[in-house]
Design a protein around this motif. Structure first.
Motif, PDB file in Angstrom:
ATOM      1  N   UNK A 170     -11.881 -45.778  13.994  1.00 12.93           N
ATOM      2  CA  UNK A 170     -11.248 -44.493  13.650  1.00 12.93           C
ATOM      3  C   UNK A 170     -10.120 -44.157  14.626  1.00 12.93           C
ATOM      4  N   UNK A 171     -10.334 -44.414  15.908  1.00 17.03           N
ATOM      5  CA  UNK A 171      -9.305 -44.104  16.907  1.00 17.03           C
ATOM      6  C   UNK A 171      -8.035 -44.916  16.642  1.00 17.03           C
ATOM      7  N   UNK A 172      -8.215 -46.211  16.373  1.00 15.57           N
ATOM      8  CA  UNK A 172      -7.053 -47.065  16.104  1.00 15.57           C
ATOM      9  C   UNK A 172      -6.386 -46.675  14.787  1.00 15.57           C
ATOM     10  N   UNK A 173      -7.186 -46.260  13.802  1.00 17.60           N
ATOM     11  CA  UNK A 173      -6.636 -45.810  12.525  1.00 17.60           C
ATOM     12  C   UNK A 173      -5.809 -44.541  12.703  1.00 17.60           C
ATOM     13  N   UNK A 174      -6.290 -43.626  13.545  1.00 17.04           N
ATOM     14  CA  UNK A 174      -5.541 -42.399  13.824  1.00 17.04           C
ATOM     15  C   UNK A 174      -4.187 -42.729  14.453  1.00 17.04           C
ATOM     16  N   UNK A 175      -4.190 -43.659  15.395  1.00 21.59           N
ATOM     17  CA  UNK A 175      -2.936 -44.087  16.038  1.00 21.59           C
ATOM     18  C   UNK A 175      -1.963 -44.663  15.008  1.00 21.59           C
ATOM     19  N   UNK A 176      -2.501 -45.451  14.079  1.00 17.48           N
ATOM     20  CA  UNK A 176      -1.652 -46.067  13.050  1.00 17.48           C
ATOM     21  C   UNK A 176      -0.981 -45.003  12.182  1.00 17.48           C
ATOM     22  N   UNK A 177      -1.772 -44.010  11.733  1.00 22.22           N
ATOM     23  CA  UNK A 177      -1.206 -42.943  10.887  1.00 22.22           C
ATOM     24  C   UNK A 177      -0.158 -42.117  11.648  1.00 22.22           C
ATOM     25  N   UNK A 178      -0.369 -41.932  12.940  1.00 20.67           N
ATOM     26  CA  UNK A 178       0.633 -41.216  13.742  1.00 20.67           C
ATOM     27  C   UNK A 178       1.945 -41.990  13.771  1.00 20.67           C
ATOM     28  N   UNK A 179       1.834 -43.308  13.921  1.00 24.73           N
ATOM     29  CA  UNK A 179       3.042 -44.139  14.025  1.00 24.73           C
ATOM     30  C   UNK A 179       3.836 -44.165  12.725  1.00 24.73           C
ATOM     31  N   UNK A 189      -8.528 -38.783  10.717  1.00 23.25           N
ATOM     32  CA  UNK A 189      -9.103 -39.939  11.413  1.00 23.25           C
ATOM     33  C   UNK A 189      -9.503 -39.558  12.830  1.00 23.25           C
ATOM     34  N   UNK A 190      -8.674 -38.731  13.468  1.00 25.08           N
ATOM     35  CA  UNK A 190      -8.974 -38.320  14.843  1.00 25.08           C
ATOM     36  C   UNK A 190     -10.236 -37.461  14.894  1.00 25.08           C
ATOM     37  N   UNK A 191     -10.435 -36.613  13.868  1.00 22.37           N
ATOM     38  CA  UNK A 191     -11.646 -35.794  13.822  1.00 22.37           C
ATOM     39  C   UNK A 191     -12.895 -36.669  13.718  1.00 22.37           C
ATOM     40  N   UNK A 192     -12.822 -37.729  12.916  1.00 29.42           N
ATOM     41  CA  UNK A 192     -13.943 -38.666  12.834  1.00 29.42           C
ATOM     42  C   UNK A 192     -14.185 -39.323  14.201  1.00 29.42           C
ATOM     43  N   UNK A 193     -13.090 -39.710  14.859  1.00 26.10           N
ATOM     44  CA  UNK A 193     -13.201 -40.315  16.193  1.00 26.10           C
ATOM     45  C   UNK A 193     -13.866 -39.363  17.177  1.00 26.10           C
ATOM     46  N   UNK A 194     -13.439 -38.088  17.177  1.00 29.88           N
ATOM     47  CA  UNK A 194     -13.994 -37.099  18.103  1.00 29.88           C
ATOM     48  C   UNK A 194     -15.488 -36.907  17.851  1.00 29.88           C
ATOM     49  N   UNK A 195     -15.866 -36.812  16.570  1.00 32.09           N
ATOM     50  CA  UNK A 195     -17.269 -36.624  16.221  1.00 32.09           C
ATOM     51  C   UNK A 195     -18.125 -37.768  16.753  1.00 32.09           C
ATOM     52  N   UNK A 196     -17.643 -38.996  16.567  1.00 26.11           N
ATOM     53  CA  UNK A 196     -18.399 -40.160  17.050  1.00 26.11           C
ATOM     54  C   UNK A 196     -18.339 -40.270  18.565  1.00 26.11           C
ATOM     55  N   UNK A 197     -17.207 -39.884  19.149  1.00 27.41           N
ATOM     56  CA  UNK A 197     -17.104 -39.918  20.608  1.00 27.41           C
ATOM     57  C   UNK A 197     -18.119 -38.980  21.235  1.00 27.41           C
TER      58      UNK A 197
END
Length: 698
Positions: free
Chosen positions: A377-386, A396-404
């Protein structure tokens, strides 16, 4: 690396696993149909029991009815002839079927209890100990760690040497899974001492015991690696390597070499890491150990990726993917695909990165690999930002935060544990650094007024000496200076209290550090805005932050009236807890009342502002948490544990304008609030959980 942990775990439990095969005997054929044909021609009932259980074991879980019937027939026959050994065997097989084929854990425990009773009747303390351990393992699988510990301790108390070693090892494995590394190491060390004594008495001839010792050393080394005590990790991996060489045990050598490679990578010694990985690869190829080989290729790929050597990284990850897909190592695919995603990002092939990362997410969800899913999810969030897709990047970042929060808050607790495991000298240095940082923060608040006050005192002392007649005026000025100093100190203390609970701030100022504590009776509240992602695209950044501030400010005021401790906000999520640092007998009711007020506030605000604000979900759970301070720079008071993760699940499976509570919280508030039973709901990574909506107080 879960697959490796499972293997090492079962090496540790080899006695408890292999006993069933010893009981079944060695049938002359591997064909289940042939065995069925000869059952009625056997002379003794005990032979029939052995064959029936063998047939049950050979029957696939897809035919659970037949598998269960053979084992059940064996149990009835054993009970008929009063054969305790057969009862032990049959109950063990029935428990396995219920646990792994039917997912009926209550039935599995009942069978293991039957196994324990039969073992006790026959005076077989070892099988009795194993039965207790099996019950504990079921409770671990259900995350009922307190009950699991009770049964593990009973197994240790049987005083059977093999049972105690196995139970202690399993307790260590359980503690490691919930990130209580200090207790895990204590259990492993105790098991290791007993194992070494067992080996000493056998004059080093018991190969199985030596392999179990190596398994324990692997576990211990892995914990030291997790807490970044690289020297201790290297020491234990090296001992495993020494044990593997004279016995030509390539599997142990692969694990040890891989561990040493990770230690080297952790110490930024990449050349050594690559050397040890390549040595491990040679053994993998000799052993045809394809899962380990695929894992090592992935590790090498990530090392080269960090070094910017994209071609080498791509070469290794392709090798890993080829092995994983050909041989169906599904557990490794998410990590491999995430590595591919990172490579594609460096190559600016974003359209290739997104499907690879999305597939990594989907596979991680199926296998329950939270760490892999978080990274994807973290890498996916970075991709969408780019590629300038902020809405998808935020989601994607919200999913990353939840799992983090569910995975890496545990890692923060690990840091506290790591400090606890260090030498007294190192620990004191860390405490002094934390205290110095705190002093620097305070100093900013009142240093200038302190110097001004001191200067005034010195000047006034000079004038007093020269002219006693000005004494009265000097006293007034001195008092004013002291008052100013105290005023600034109060401001600094108030800033500290905005960060930490009063008792924690006092402990930090008094001792220079705060120890992590376990709180048993607390209730955790999670809130989240249901339409926040869409709002992020609809609002301007300034309006979005302003509305968040207004909502959270209202929540702060509400929970303040109920003496609830706010922990933090993460994006649009709000976390609070009642029952710590001071005990509160009404912790569940107070949280429920505050939740109702917060919900009503948001409903009223939405009626006033429409789509210029948010709809809110609330989740509540009660239980045990660990609380403490993380870090020495921008430190924060935080809570961790399964209770927090379950509260987050309650929020995720709530609905807009609803307050979703767990069974544990329901039992505490059912007489005080009107609740709606939602039944059992299948929660992600948690299984079926009973949930209720809280409507209003009675």
């Amino acid at each position: 690396m879960c697959w490796r942990y499972n293997i090492a775990f079962f090496v540790l439990l080899s006695y408890s696993i292999l006993f069933s095969y010893r009981l079944f005997g060695q049938p002359n054929t591997n064909n289940a149909d042939s065995l069925k044909a000869i059952v009625n021609n056997l002379k003794t009932d005990s032979e029939k029991v052995n064959i029936l259980l063998t047939i049950s074991s050979m029957t696939d879980c897809s035919n659970t009815t037949a598998k269960l019937s053979y084992a059940d027939e064996a149990l009835k026959l054993s009970e008929k002839i009063n054969w305790n050994y057969g009862i032990i065997m049959a109950n063990s097989v029935l428990a396995y079927i219920n646990k792994d084929c039917r997912n009926d854990h209550a039935a599995a425990i009942k069978c293991y209890e039957g196994m324990a009773a039969a073992a006790k009747r026959s005076g077989d303390e070892l099988q009795y100990a194993y039965a207790l351990e099996f019950i504990a393992m079921v409770y671990v699988k259900d995350a009922q760690y307190s009950k699991a510990l009770d049964y593990y301790r009973l197994a240790v108390e049987t005083k059977t040497e093999l049972g105690s070693i196995s139970a202690l090892g399993n307790m260590g494995f359980m503690y490691a899974n919930i990130a209580d590394y200090s207790k895990a190491l204590t259990c492993y060390d105790s098991a290791l001492k007993m194992q070494e004594e067992f080996i000493r008495r056998s004059a080093g001839k018991d190969t199985a015991a030596i392999l179990q010792k190596a398994g324990l050393l692997i576990f211990i080394a892995d914990i030291y690696l997790k807490i970044q005590n690289f020297d201790k990790a290297f020491e234990n991996y090296s001992m495993v390597l020494q044990l593997s060489e004279p016995r030509k045990n390539k599997t142990l050598a692969i694990w040890a070499l891989t561990g040493i490679a990770k230690v080297s990578h952790g110490k930024k010694e990449d050349a050594k890491a690559i050397e040890y990985y390549n040595r491990a690869l040679e053994d993998c190829k000799t052993q045809h150990d394809l899962p380990d080989e695929a894992n090592i290729y992935t590790q090498l790929s990530n090392i080269y990726l960090e070094k910017g050597a994209v071609d080498s990284a791509t070469n290794y990850v392709h090798k890993a993917l080829t092995l994983a897909e050909d041989k169906s190592f599904n557990g490794q695919l998410p990590n491999i695909l995430t590595t591919f995603g990172k490579i594609y990002i460096l190559q600016k092939k974003y359209n290739d990165a997104i499907p690879a990362l999305q597939k990594a997410v989907d596979l991680s969800e199926k296998t329950g690999a939270l760490d892999d899913e978080k990274n994807a999810w973290e890498t996916l969030s970075t991709t969408y930002q780019l590629i300038k897709q902020p809405g998808k990047a935020l989601d994607a970042y919200k999913h990353f935060i939840s799992l983090r929060d569910s995975v890496y808050n545990i890692r923060k607790a690990n840091e506290i544990t790591r400090i606890d495991l260090q030498s007294e000298f190192d620990r004191q240095k860390l405490v002094e650094n934390a205290a110095n940082k705190l002093k620097m923060q305070r100093q900013k608040a009142y240093t200038y007024s302190g110097y001004a006050g001191l200067l005034m005192v010195l000047l006034l002392s000079f004038f007093i000496y020269r002219n006693y007649s000005q004494q009265k005026k000097a006293n007034i000025v001195i008092s004013s200076a002291n008052y100013a100093i105290n005023k600034e100190k109060q401001k600094a203390d108030m800033l500290l209290l905005n960060i930490l609970p009063e008792e924690v701030a006092t402990e930090l100022k008094t001792n220079g550090n705060v120890r992590a504590k376990l709180f048993h009776n607390v209730t955790v509240l999670f809130t989240d805005f249901a339409n926040f992602t869409e709002a992020g695209e609809r609002f301007s950044p300034e309006d979005l932050v302003a509305e968040l501030h207004n909502c959270f400010q209202a929540f702060d005021e509400i929970i303040g009236r109920y003496n609830i401790e706010k922990i933090k906000t993460v994006g649009d999520a709000y976390l609070a807890v009642s029952g710590l640092p001071n005990p509160n007998l009404n912790h569940a009711a107070d949280i429920a009342n505050a939740a109702i007020e917060c919900r009503n506030f948001m409903i009223a605000r939405r009626k006033e502002l429409g789509d210029r604000t948010f709809a809110m979900r609330i989740g509540i759970n009660s239980g045990t948490v660990i609380a403490g301070i993380v870090g020495v720079k921008k430190f924060a008071y935080d809570i961790w544990g399964d209770t927090v993760n379950t509260a987050a699940r309650m929020e995720q499976y709530s609905e807009p304008d609803k307050i979703n509570i767990s069974q544990t919280t329901y039992e505490l508030v059912k007489d005080k609030f009107t609740c709606i039973d939602r039944g059992e709901i299948d929660a992600k990574h948690k299984g079926k959980m009973h949930m209720y909506f809280v409507e209003k107080s009675v």
